[in-house]
Design an enzyme around this catalytic site. Sequence first.
Site, PDB file in Angstrom:
ATOM      1  N   ASP A   1      -1.912  -0.279   5.989  1.00 43.58           N
ATOM      2  CA  ASP A   1      -1.793  -0.038   7.188  1.00 43.58           C
ATOM      3  C   ASP A   1      -3.148   0.032   7.274  1.00 43.58           C
ATOM      4  O   ASP A   1      -3.421   0.660   8.385  1.00 43.58           O
ATOM      5  CB  ASP A   1      -1.031   1.248   7.081  1.00 43.58           C
ATOM      6  CG  ASP A   1      -1.809   2.239   6.123  1.00 43.58           C
ATOM      7  OD1 ASP A   1      -1.728   3.440   6.983  1.00 43.58           O
ATOM      8  OD2 ASP A   1      -2.183   2.364   5.401  1.00 43.58           O
TER       9      ASP A   1
ATOM     10  N   ASP B   1       0.786  -0.881   0.309  1.00 47.14           N
ATOM     11  CA  ASP B   1       0.079  -0.150  -0.137  1.00 47.14           C
ATOM     12  C   ASP B   1       0.731   1.120  -0.241  1.00 47.14           C
ATOM     13  O   ASP B   1       2.428   0.849   0.533  1.00 47.14           O
ATOM     14  CB  ASP B   1      -0.484   0.031   1.078  1.00 47.14           C
ATOM     15  CG  ASP B   1      -1.694   1.105   1.118  1.00 47.14           C
ATOM     16  OD1 ASP B   1      -1.727   1.741   0.396  1.00 47.14           O
ATOM     17  OD2 ASP B   1      -1.452   1.883   2.885  1.00 47.14           O
TER      18      ASP B   1
ATOM     19  N   ASP C   1      -0.115   5.308   0.859  1.00 46.02           N
ATOM     20  CA  ASP C   1      -0.152   5.944   2.034  1.00 46.02           C
ATOM     21  C   ASP C   1      -0.484   5.157   2.720  1.00 46.02           C
ATOM     22  O   ASP C   1      -1.305   4.272   4.014  1.00 46.02           O
ATOM     23  CB  ASP C   1      -1.621   6.313   1.909  1.00 46.02           C
ATOM     24  CG  ASP C   1      -1.732   7.399   0.607  1.00 46.02           C
ATOM     25  OD1 ASP C   1      -0.743   8.861   1.193  1.00 46.02           O
ATOM     26  OD2 ASP C   1      -3.059   7.130  -0.272  1.00 46.02           O
TER      27      ASP C   1
END
Length: 215
Positions: free
Chosen positions: A167, A13, A15
């Site tokens: 996250d 991922d 961000d």
Amino acid sequence: MASVARFPVVLFDLDGTVVDSGAIILASMRHATQQVLGREYADAELMQAVGGPGLEAQMAALAPESVDELVRVYRAHNEPLHDELEPCEGMEDVIVRLHEDGCRLGIVTAKRRSTVELAFARLRVGHLFETVVGGDETEQHKPEPAPLLLAAQRLRVDAIDCAYVGDSPFDIRAARAAHMYSVAVTWGRIHDREKLEAEEPAAIVDSADELYDSL
């Protein structure tokens, strides 16, 4: 070069995982809701859908009748903030080490490809990612597995040979649905550790060094 890592492919991922963008996302969410809706939201409410099905879905969860305007105001505020974006602590070094170990690397993100390029301009490791799947490239979005599977398809590898690092709860669910090894990182400050633990990722790590060791 033969890989010395457990997984020949590691997908990330963006961000809150590779780039420390939580603060600018929150600032832009707050700006858009104040400007368009004229009201204040709690941080947790603004951030609850970040990292999953994309910006339109995030705004629809807040005000389905104002999605287009919210998205327009958000992007106008958010894109210039990428000029101050920084990588998450230690992540550029980990990406370099994985590449040197022979891992093939990719990004799977809810960001549009054009916005990914704004983030890559702030990284010295963007060229090490063999593929990037943006949020505007698949009809289905995380937590569905489609974006992750597209990355594996582009790299011509089996999903089971991939690890996916993220996250958010959406990242973990997508990795599980794609039959990829899931690693949750806690430094994104977008979703708290309890939410990540509840998804039962294969590994959960608190630092870039721990991430490297888990792969």
